[in-house]
Design a protein around this motif. Sequence first.
Motif, PDB file in Angstrom:
ATOM      1  N   ARG B 314       1.001  -1.217   0.185  1.00  0.00           N
ATOM      2  CA  ARG B 314       0.030  -0.246   0.179  1.00  0.00           C
ATOM      3  C   ARG B 314       1.108   0.988   0.146  1.00  0.00           C
ATOM      4  O   ARG B 314       0.722   1.694  -1.083  1.00  0.00           O
ATOM      5  CB  ARG B 314      -0.894  -0.667   1.102  1.00  0.00           C
ATOM      6  N   ALA B 318       1.662   3.681  -2.807  1.00  0.00           N
ATOM      7  CA  ALA B 318       1.107   5.094  -2.520  1.00  0.00           C
ATOM      8  C   ALA B 318       2.765   5.972  -2.850  1.00  0.00           C
ATOM      9  O   ALA B 318       2.152   7.502  -3.628  1.00  0.00           O
ATOM     10  CB  ALA B 318       0.697   5.940  -0.998  1.00  0.00           C
ATOM     11  N   ILE B 335      -4.694  10.005 -11.358  1.00  0.00           N
ATOM     12  CA  ILE B 335      -4.904   8.406 -10.909  1.00  0.00           C
ATOM     13  C   ILE B 335      -5.026   8.642  -9.687  1.00  0.00           C
ATOM     14  O   ILE B 335      -5.150   9.487  -8.424  1.00  0.00           O
ATOM     15  CB  ILE B 335      -2.981   7.968 -10.367  1.00  0.00           C
ATOM     16  N   ALA B 336      -5.529   7.698  -9.418  1.00  0.00           N
ATOM     17  CA  ALA B 336      -6.106   7.433  -8.111  1.00  0.00           C
ATOM     18  C   ALA B 336      -5.977   6.135  -7.242  1.00  0.00           C
ATOM     19  O   ALA B 336      -6.069   5.620  -8.409  1.00  0.00           O
ATOM     20  CB  ALA B 336      -8.145   7.291  -8.506  1.00  0.00           C
ATOM     21  N   LEU B 337      -5.474   6.074  -5.861  1.00  0.00           N
ATOM     22  CA  LEU B 337      -5.519   5.143  -5.381  1.00  0.00           C
ATOM     23  C   LEU B 337      -6.817   4.054  -4.110  1.00  0.00           C
ATOM     24  O   LEU B 337      -7.918   5.222  -3.246  1.00  0.00           O
ATOM     25  CB  LEU B 337      -4.129   5.204  -4.527  1.00  0.00           C
ATOM     26  N   GLU B 341      -6.690   0.543   3.523  1.00  0.00           N
ATOM     27  CA  GLU B 341      -6.519   1.831   3.490  1.00  0.00           C
ATOM     28  C   GLU B 341      -4.883   1.300   4.546  1.00  0.00           C
ATOM     29  O   GLU B 341      -4.692   2.496   5.535  1.00  0.00           O
ATOM     30  CB  GLU B 341      -6.730   2.537   4.136  1.00  0.00           C
ATOM     31  N   VAL B 373      -9.241   9.191 -15.357  1.00  0.00           N
ATOM     32  CA  VAL B 373      -8.409   8.430 -13.993  1.00  0.00           C
ATOM     33  C   VAL B 373      -7.912   7.225 -14.522  1.00  0.00           C
ATOM     34  O   VAL B 373      -8.409   6.753 -14.687  1.00  0.00           O
ATOM     35  CB  VAL B 373      -9.349   8.955 -12.866  1.00  0.00           C
ATOM     36  N   GLU B 375      -7.086   3.862 -12.243  1.00  0.00           N
ATOM     37  CA  GLU B 375      -7.486   3.961 -11.189  1.00  0.00           C
ATOM     38  C   GLU B 375      -6.121   1.834 -10.692  1.00  0.00           C
ATOM     39  O   GLU B 375      -6.259   1.770 -11.384  1.00  0.00           O
ATOM     40  CB  GLU B 375      -9.016   3.364 -11.222  1.00  0.00           C
ATOM     41  N   ALA B 472     -16.633   6.093   1.454  1.00  0.00           N
ATOM     42  CA  ALA B 472     -16.851   6.732   1.718  1.00  0.00           C
ATOM     43  C   ALA B 472     -15.936   7.505   2.692  1.00  0.00           C
ATOM     44  O   ALA B 472     -16.354   8.733   2.970  1.00  0.00           O
ATOM     45  CB  ALA B 472     -17.853   5.239   3.346  1.00  0.00           C
ATOM     46  N   GLY B 473     -14.499   7.059   2.848  1.00  0.00           N
ATOM     47  CA  GLY B 473     -14.080   7.797   4.057  1.00  0.00           C
ATOM     48  C   GLY B 473     -12.628   8.648   3.206  1.00  0.00           C
ATOM     49  O   GLY B 473     -11.856   8.741   3.775  1.00  0.00           O
ATOM     50  N   LEU B 474     -12.661   8.034   1.745  1.00  0.00           N
ATOM     51  CA  LEU B 474     -11.971   9.099   1.230  1.00  0.00           C
ATOM     52  C   LEU B 474     -12.583  10.119  -0.002  1.00  0.00           C
ATOM     53  O   LEU B 474     -13.667  10.225   0.106  1.00  0.00           O
ATOM     54  CB  LEU B 474     -11.642   7.355  -0.549  1.00  0.00           C
ATOM     55  N   PRO B 475     -11.371  10.766  -0.475  1.00  0.00           N
ATOM     56  CA  PRO B 475     -12.020  12.602  -0.790  1.00  0.00           C
ATOM     57  C   PRO B 475     -11.916  11.878  -2.002  1.00  0.00           C
ATOM     58  O   PRO B 475     -11.473  10.051  -2.946  1.00  0.00           O
ATOM     59  CB  PRO B 475     -10.705  13.060  -0.367  1.00  0.00           C
ATOM     60  N   SER B 476     -13.216  12.364  -2.354  1.00  0.00           N
ATOM     61  CA  SER B 476     -13.608  12.297  -4.037  1.00  0.00           C
ATOM     62  C   SER B 476     -13.574  13.178  -5.052  1.00  0.00           C
ATOM     63  O   SER B 476     -12.831  13.850  -4.463  1.00  0.00           O
ATOM     64  CB  SER B 476     -15.027  12.029  -3.817  1.00  0.00           C
TER      65      SER B 476
END
Lengths: 225, 476
Positions: B314, B318, B335-337, B341, B373, B375, B472-476
Amino acid sequence: MRVLIVEDNEELGRLVVGGLAKAGHPAEHAATAGEARHMLAVETYDAVVLDLGLPDADGLTILREMRARQDPTAILVLTARAGVDDRVEGLRSGADDYLVKPFAFEELVARLEALSRRPRAMQGLTLVVANLSLDTAGKQAFVDEVPHVLSARELAVLEMLMRRKGRVVPKKLVEDQLFGAGGDLSSNAVEVYVHRLRRQLAECGARVTIHTVRGVGYMIAEAKA
Amino acid sequence: MSPVAARSRSIVRRILWMHVVAVGTVAILVPLSLYLLLVAETSSLHRDSMREQADAIAEHLTAGPDGRWRLDLPEALQDLYSEAYGRYIYAIVDRDGVVLFSSHNADQPIFPVVPGTSGPAFLQVQRPFSTISGTRVPRTVGDRTVYVEVAENLSHRDVLIDDIVSNFIPRVAWITVPILLLLLGIETHVVRRVFRPVEEASQRAREISPRRTDIRLSLADIPSEIAPLVVAVNEALDRLDHGFRVQREFTADAAHELRTPITILRTRIDTLGDARLAEPLRRDLETMTRVVTQLLEMAEVENMAAGDEEADLRAVTADVIAFLVPLAIAEGRSIALSGVEVPVPVAGRGEVIARAIRNLIENAIRHTPAGTVVEVVVEADGSVQICDEGPGIDEAERELLFRRFWRRDRKRSGGAGLGLSIVQRIVELYGGSVAVSNRCGGGACFSLRFRPGLSADDASARHPAAVPLSGAGLPS
């Protein structure tokens, strides 16, 4: 900023010295480890660009010698060795940064400037991205020289981003900055602040974009025309 | 050598085959020779007994002064030759074959008279339902000679020895077959055992590859006959290892030799001042640089040996994304991860795993359309997926993809086509795998899977709720 270039290739040394001079940084060139030792003994430099492959000694030897006598000069190691081991070895021996040949000249200048700025960062300075500037000492943001009011937390986030212009600031770091380490807030809270900051910067006409790198962090860059 | 043994290249099989032949021969020879010995021994015993009996009868034979023969057998001897017992018979025959005395009042000699025989003889005759075997011994008193014949009915129920001999093959000899089969079984086990170290050495030798030249075959437990071969193989490996070291050194030299002129050229272009001229030159040079870098990376990865390092997949992912995102953003992509977590410990060196992931993300950035993006998903099982929204990869091309210097679009410059080979080498190095598939919405998905690290068990114990986050906990 005075820079010493330790590079065995005369042609490359001459070109780097010329390029740095053009960028406003007086530089001198040493072609051998012996020459470099002599120049480091008589002169003081803000930064040293050190090539590892020297004819009379390994560049790492000079690096270790300098660190052994507690010389705080910023050292950027330059090498043709892209191998994983070499990179780790260089940083472990006390290099501040690492650049693999061939490199973009702009990158070299940017890294050297970042290195020389590092110890003076506490005194406060002005960070600039496009038409947005931030006075870190006075805690004030300007767009086209016009001051704009931002909350302390928004300023803190903006400063973090601007200090690492063009590079990603890990989300964890922003969280810790906003809520203190070990804070138990949801990551959404960070996004809320960043969102608010984005809107305010847009409203006052700053030509910057705060990119969200989902799952990794945030990055500020000049907005595309 | 038998044809089977000649065909078989296995020493174990050859030894066992020859052993089967030997055991088979012994299985026939041993009972046979025992039988013959037994026969010889019993017939010798029988002959001695017959002669002794003939001598005993002859003791009691006397010639009277009137020229008549007299026979006075004691009672014990008379019982022995009684008809009721029926086992032994005797007859005393003169020169002309005339019976003088006999145990069973016969008028015929026991054995047919052959004129001219004067020494003792052993004879045998077949009668209906019985076999009579015995001896004829001459007895001379004065100038007259008579023959004392003593015989035994071999069919008599008391003749044990003969029964033993005749029953030996069907009743006793078969025991040698299971004994020899058991011996064969033991032999098989012993031979296998002897060859096990050789088997183990072969197993180890199978792991030798250009990336694992440090392996040497162990001499422990190797039979001394095979030891010279193992020593020779190890010496050959030393020489090979040396060859690879020379190659590695050459790679390092080549890196320096190639990178310095490219660096000079790059610096010259960068300090040119004329942006219109510099830009296309810089692009050309970047292509050249990428080719050189890929070649050297390939050489380095090929010569790399896997240690027992461990990395957090992980964190590595990152870092790679943070490194590449400025480049992606400059080209209008992102790019999105996502995924777990928490740390995902995998076997392998972080910097090397990063190289594989970097190659795949760089490819994805190149193939995904502007505004989309890339992914990247890290899963708790040690896998990472890199998905783009590009054209995807045809089924037919998937095989070719990991080949060196293969590029889908030959006209497109940008690399030596080594990127995916480097990725494959790296996952092979750490015992992982790489797979490619197409997303149903369009675009390619590369999936790297690494072996879990040693601390993976502790990690899952520490984070029992290590489930993929739903975003839910990730910034969008």
